[in-house]
Structure formats: structure tokens, C-alpha cells
Design an enzyme around this catalytic site. Structure first.
Site, PDB file in Angstrom:
ATOM      1  N   HIS A   1       0.894  -1.133  -0.036  1.00  0.00           N
ATOM      2  CA  HIS A   1      -0.083   0.032   0.127  1.00  0.00           C
ATOM      3  C   HIS A   1       0.681   1.331   0.128  1.00  0.00           C
ATOM      4  O   HIS A   1       1.122   1.862   1.017  1.00  0.00           O
ATOM      5  CB  HIS A   1      -0.961  -0.198   1.301  1.00  0.00           C
ATOM      6  CG  HIS A   1      -1.875   0.866   1.473  1.00  0.00           C
ATOM      7  ND1 HIS A   1      -1.893   2.365   1.343  1.00  0.00           N
ATOM      8  CD2 HIS A   1      -3.217   0.653   1.687  1.00  0.00           C
ATOM      9  CE1 HIS A   1      -3.143   2.766   1.643  1.00  0.00           C
ATOM     10  NE2 HIS A   1      -3.829   2.124   1.798  1.00  0.00           N
TER      11      HIS A   1
ATOM     12  N   GLU B   1      -1.240   1.208  -5.194  1.00  0.00           N
ATOM     13  CA  GLU B   1      -1.088  -0.140  -4.604  1.00  0.00           C
ATOM     14  C   GLU B   1      -0.733  -1.072  -5.288  1.00  0.00           C
ATOM     15  O   GLU B   1      -1.848  -1.550  -6.123  1.00  0.00           O
ATOM     16  CB  GLU B   1      -2.061  -0.181  -3.376  1.00  0.00           C
ATOM     17  CG  GLU B   1      -2.262   1.164  -2.586  1.00  0.00           C
ATOM     18  CD  GLU B   1      -3.718   1.024  -1.837  1.00  0.00           C
ATOM     19  OE1 GLU B   1      -3.949   0.142  -1.341  1.00  0.00           O
ATOM     20  OE2 GLU B   1      -3.927   2.054  -1.684  1.00  0.00           O
TER      21      GLU B   1
END
Ligand code: BG6
Length: 278
Positions: A154, A254
């Protein structure tokens, strides 16, 4: 050169400096929260008001979302899984060359993890800090039955201003808009003038984040889904460990296995998700 550092509250991290780059990686979550090429500004955004505490995720850097991405069907379980709040074991640090340092971590199931996710596993994470940052997250099924994972690296990228950036490389890709739960097809570059929370599918090439004075590139392997997220004004005010105007200074791109890009891993089999950013 590297050093293992400890905050007064017991929070440990590794500080790395070599001729190409510097980095800081916490043992909690194996979370890299600083990466900077020697001649450039930091690549990753880190909230000025982030927590640095075991069992909490740092706001910024690259949290590992694992063994699920996003909300679990069981709403009592933590969003983005438990890896980002778990203490990893540091297994190796090697200075492979004056400009290349490699760090490896491992996370194994425990009584606690099995309460959240009833499987036996080994999660290995290797970060290579050089003129590029390479991240390799390998899941091994040590159970006697198959298991399914979704996951994401992320990445919060630091930008000059959200109004001045664009993402290219996702043109014509289908996506799920997580705000409306409607499907869409990307038309051209992605720019921002409102909240964006989308999972792009069929991603198969390099993504570039174009800023005023720099381009950040993301290359993925073992992943065909990419999440693009910026909370914009209202959600930013509601987010934990984030100042009210923080949304202006980061965008998340991400590297993921999400939606129908989930992975079913058989006993003793592995899946590796790899991202290289620079
Ligand atoms: C993103 C999601 O990946 O993570 C967003 O797409 C979410 O919906 C964001 O808000 C941050 O999540 P968290 O759990 O770190 O606050």
C-alpha cells in the site's frame, strides 16, 4: 551501513544508508516508512503525526495489507488484515554492494493470528534498497488445506500537490469504483479533483506518477490489480493519524492482488507479489 534503532516505547526499526539511497524499516509490520535516493527527495509520504507503536500501523510509507485487502466480510476483523500490525522477525541484512542493501523479514502464524485467520503460513518479505526500491512478498501455505489471499503493498507516494499530478499507464483499464461500487473504464490519464478509491484490473505494464519535477515509476510482478487512492478533503479529516490537509501531499498506488485477482495457494505452494519503485 545500517543500524538497529529503538524508540523509548520499544518500537524498533532499521536505518539503512548506502551510496545510492537511505531507508527506515520498522520491525512492526516490516513497514518501510522512509526511502530516499541519495540525490533526490523522499519517495514515500509519511504523516507528521503518525504513530510509531507496536501493534499499530504507521500512516504512510508502505504498509503490507495481508492476508486480505480492504474490509473482511466479517466486519469485526481489521481492515487490510493483520500483517501491518504484527511484529515480524528480522532474518537477514546483507550489504550486497556499496549501493545495495537487502533486508529480509518473516512472519509465521501464531495462536493469535489463527484466531483472525485459521491457517498456518509463512510470509517472507525482502526489501532491496538501492537506486530502486524492490519489495518481494512471498506467501507460503504451511497448512493442510488451500487458502485464499488478497493483498497489497500500500505505497503512499509523496507529491508536490495533488492538483499537479497525473497517473499514466492505466488507460483503458477496467476498474471497480469502491466509492460507488460501480465498474468503469479508465479514459486517459488519472488526475484528481475529488476523492478517488478505485481498484484497477488487468494491469500489465509500468505505471508512472507524473509530478511537476519528477516521475515515480511502479513495476509489478505477480499482480494484475492496482489500487489508486486519495481521500480528498472530507475523508482526510476523518482519517486517523493524518493532518487535515495531508491529502494534498500523497497519492497511494498500491500493487495488489484484489477482487478477482485473488490467489488460492495450495499446501506447500507459494505466491510472490513483487513491486519495484523508483
Ligand atoms: C485504501 C483503500 O487501500 O486504504 C481505502 O482503498 C482506505 O478505502 C485506505 O481508506 C486506508 O485504509 P486504512 O485502513 O489504512 O485507514
Amino acid at each position: 551501513m545500517y543500524k538497529l534503532k529503538k524508540l523509548p516505547n520499544g518500537f524498533e526499526y532499521i536505518e539503512i544508508k548506502n551510496s545510492s539511497a537511505s531507508a527506515k524499516i520498522a520491525l512492526n509490520g516490516a513497514h518501510i516508512f522512509h526511502y530516499q535516493q541519495t540525490t533526490k527527495e523522499p519517495l514515500l509520504w509519511l504523516s507528521e503525526i503518525s504513530d510509531f507503536e507496536n501493534e499499530k500501523s504507521i500512516r504512510g510509507g508502505i504498509p503490507i495489507c495481508w492476508p486480505w485487502f480492504g474490509m473482511n466480510k466479517n466486519e469485526n476483523l481489521p481492515q487490510h488484515g493483520f500483517a501491518r500490525m504484527s511484529l515480524f522477525e528480522l532474518t537477514n541484512i546483507s550489504e550486497l554492494a556499496p549501493n545495495n542493501t537487502q533486508v529480509s523479514f518473516i512472519l509465521k502464524d501464531t495462536q493469535e493470528s489463527r484466531k483472525l485467520w485459521p491457517y498456518s503460513f509463512i510470509l517472507e518479505y525482502t526489501l532491496t534498497v538501492s537506486d530502486k526500491l524492490s519489495l518481494e512478498l512471498k506467501t507460503t501455505n504451511k497448512d493442510s488445506k488451500d487458502f485464499k489471499i488478497t493483498q497489497a503493498l500500500h505505497s503512499y507516494f509523496k507529491i508536490s500537490d495533488i492538483l499537479d499530478v497525473a497517473i499514466i499507464g492505466l488507460d483503458k483499464k477496467p476498474y471497480l469504483d469502491a466509492l460507488t461500487m460501480k465498474d468503469g473504464i479508465q479514459d486517459g490519464k488519472i488526475s484528481f479533483d475529488t476523492e478517488v478509491d478505485r481498484i484497477y484490473k488487468e494491469v500489465d505494464s509500468k505505471i508512472n506518477l507524473i509530478d511537476k519535477d519528477k516521475i515515480i515509476s511502479i513495476e509489478n510482478k505477480g499482480s494484475s490489480s492496482t489500487v489508486v487512492w486519495n481521500p480528498w478533503i472530507d475523508k482526510c479529516l476523518r482519517m486517523s493519524a493524518m493532518k487535515g490537509d495531508a491529502y494534498k501531499r500523497f497519492v497511494c498506488i498500491e500493487s495488489a492482488n484484489a477482487l478477482d485477482d485473488f490467489k488460492i495457494i495450495k499446501p506447500n505452494q507459494t505466491h510472490t507479489l513483487k513491486a519495484t519503485v523508483y
